[in-house]
Scaffold this active site. Structure first.
Site, PDB file in Angstrom:
ATOM      1  N   SER A  24      96.245 106.186  64.203  1.00 38.93           N
ATOM      2  CA  SER A  24      95.763 104.914  64.762  1.00 38.93           C
ATOM      3  C   SER A  24      94.860 104.180  63.780  1.00 38.93           C
ATOM      4  CB  SER A  24      95.004 105.166  66.068  1.00 38.93           C
ATOM      5  OG  SER A  24      95.854 105.727  67.040  1.00 38.93           O
ATOM      6  N   ARG A  28      95.821 100.636  61.334  1.00 37.56           N
ATOM      7  CA  ARG A  28      94.932  99.474  61.386  1.00 37.56           C
ATOM      8  C   ARG A  28      94.403  99.127  59.996  1.00 37.56           C
ATOM      9  NH1 ARG A  28      95.093 101.648  66.298  1.00 37.56           N
ATOM     10  NH2 ARG A  28      94.432 100.485  68.149  1.00 37.56           N
ATOM     11  N   ASP A 292      97.223 109.286  75.792  1.00 40.98           N
ATOM     12  CA  ASP A 292      98.022 110.112  74.884  1.00 40.98           C
ATOM     13  C   ASP A 292      97.742 111.607  75.012  1.00 40.98           C
ATOM     14  OD1 ASP A 292      99.457 108.041  73.826  1.00 40.98           O
ATOM     15  OD2 ASP A 292      98.223 107.804  72.039  1.00 40.98           O
ATOM     16  N   ARG A 323     107.370 109.242  79.529  1.00 42.40           N
ATOM     17  CA  ARG A 323     106.665 110.520  79.420  1.00 42.40           C
ATOM     18  C   ARG A 323     106.377 111.171  80.765  1.00 42.40           C
ATOM     19  NH1 ARG A 323     102.564 109.175  74.308  1.00 42.40           N
ATOM     20  NH2 ARG A 323     104.143 109.592  72.707  1.00 42.40           N
ATOM     21  N   LYS A 390     106.740 112.410  63.285  1.00 43.88           N
ATOM     22  CA  LYS A 390     106.344 111.046  63.635  1.00 43.88           C
ATOM     23  C   LYS A 390     104.845 110.854  63.485  1.00 43.88           C
ATOM     24  CE  LYS A 390     106.879 107.529  67.202  1.00 43.88           C
ATOM     25  NZ  LYS A 390     105.551 106.919  67.087  1.00 43.88           N
TER      26      LYS A 390
END
Length: 409
Positions: A24, A28, A292, A323, A390
């Site tokens: 994350s 950014r 998450d 999910r 990923k």
């Protein structure tokens, strides 16, 4: 790749793991580096998503394929829309083409962006012609994915007049918004967040600065789960982490106290120590600020024979997979009783654990990683285990360092 995970002969664990940078924060900062040019970045995430983001930011024209990377899709949409002279078609995997992006596109179009849909209205692929955006005010529903909001905030200082963003309704995922604003502040961008309005002031250049990406707290969640399912006095050391983290998932240090795991901060290292066995029958958690980690928590509860009521999960059905539906299916394979709504998951307590079951991962990295710690309680198979690349390519290697016995099938 299919893996077979064996439970340990004993679950007393003593190990130290180096976790790479937060995906994350990395994505950014990569975008901000592209906008301002003179930021040096260290401890970047080695994830597929970060690699795709880096490659996408280098594009000037043609097709940009971000595969399964939802963050890259949202962030690059705003980036290309505000980049004069760039003209791209932003696309992704079949699942990405099912993930809505209309809220973000509408917001950018209200700022003057030139974006059109190539296939289905409201979904990628997107044809984007970059242009100078001079309008300032934009509104978004407050309960959408924080990535839409962060996408706009990240380009805001580069716009001629900055941005005034009005969020309508109850704001969710505030920690991710604050992470974005915190990183903007660190590079010298002035921001203001009052009530439901966020102001980002324009800035043409920033000072030369080296930014060190904190390690990923989402990745740490799987080691919290390992610690919770392990024997008392087990200890796992993870680096590099900050006590005053910008990452919302750092709430793990509080949540896992209910599983008997204490967190100790030592310089840039967190120490996870199993200090007691839990007696809680059912855990109630509202996770709209940290969705998450819901999958990890649900598996931890099941492994300990606990129940849980997890709410605030309205963003999970539009992730790499649905999910909530996937968790219900896979938990029930191993013996759980689960009910779900469109924003919650409820696990019954006291369920027995089935062995040698095959866990499907649905092209979702977090499905594979959330179930892996259950190997401390039972042997299981993980289908398409390579999907972890990923966000965490070293995951299976690090699971072996913890002591899990892992073999290819």
């Amino acid at each position: 790749m299919k893996l077979y995970l064996n439970k340990l002969e004993q679950n007393l664990i003593k190990t130290e793991i180096q976790i790479t940078g937060s995906k994350s924060e990395t994505n950014r900062l990569l975008l901000l580096q592209s906008l301002f040019g003179n930021l040096s970045l260290e401890n970047l995430s080695n994830s597929d998503d970060a690699t795709v983001m880096q490659k996408g930011l280098q594009a000037i024209q043609g097709e940009v394929d971000i595969h399964h990377a939802g963050t890259a899709m949202r962030f690059l949409t705003s980036y290309f829309a505000s980049s004069e002279g760039k003209e791209v078609v932003l696309t992704g995997s079949a699942r990405m083409k099912e993930r809505p992006i209309k809220v973000l596109v509408d917001a950018l179009q209200s700022l003057g962006a030139d974006i059109s849909y190539v296939e289905s209205e409201g979904y990628p692929p997107l044809k984007i012609k970059g242009k100078k955006l001079t309008k300032t005010s934009v509104g978004l529903p407050a309960d959408v994915s924080s990535q839409y909001i962060s996408s706009l905030l990240l380009i805001a200082p580069h716009l001629t007049n900055g941005m005034v963003l009005d969020l309508m309704g109850k704001i969710t995922s505030i920690p991710y918004i604050k992470m974005t604003l915190g990183l903007l502040n660190e590079i010298g961008v002035q921001t203001k967040f009052e009530g439901n309005q966020i102001k980002v002031y324009p800035k043409t250049q920033v000072d030369d600065k080296t930014m060190v990406v904190e390690s990923d707290w989402s990745a740490a969640s799987y080691f919290y789960s390992i610690a919770a399912l392990a024997e008392v006095s087990s200890e796992i050391r993870l680096s590099s982490y900050k006590k005053d983290s910008l990452q919302g998932d750092s709430v793990l240090s509080e949540i896992y106290k209910d599983f008997g795991v204490e967190t100790y901060f030592e310089e840039n290292t967190i120490v996870l120590r199993k200090v007691k066995n839990v007696t809680l029958e059912t855990l109630d958690l509202e996770l709209h600020n940290a969705p998450d980690i819901a999958q990890t928590i649900a598996v931890t509860c099941f492994g300990l024979g606990m129940g849980c009521n997890l709410t605030g999960l309205h963003t999970l059905p539009i992730k790499e997979t649905d999910r909530l539906a996937a968790m219900k299916t896979e938990l029930e394979k191993v013996g759980a009783t689960v009910t779900i709504s469109d924003k919650s998951l409820h696990l019954a307590s006291g369920q027995g654990i089935s062995t040698d079951k095959v866990i499907d991962t649905y092209n979702d990295h977090r499905m594979a990683m959330a179930f892996a710690p259950l190997a401390l309680k039972t042997a299981l198979y993980i289908n398409d285990a390579g999907v972890v690349s990923k966000s965490y390519p070293d995951f299976w290697k690090d699971m072996k360092l913890v002591g899990l016995q892992i073999s290819s099938v």
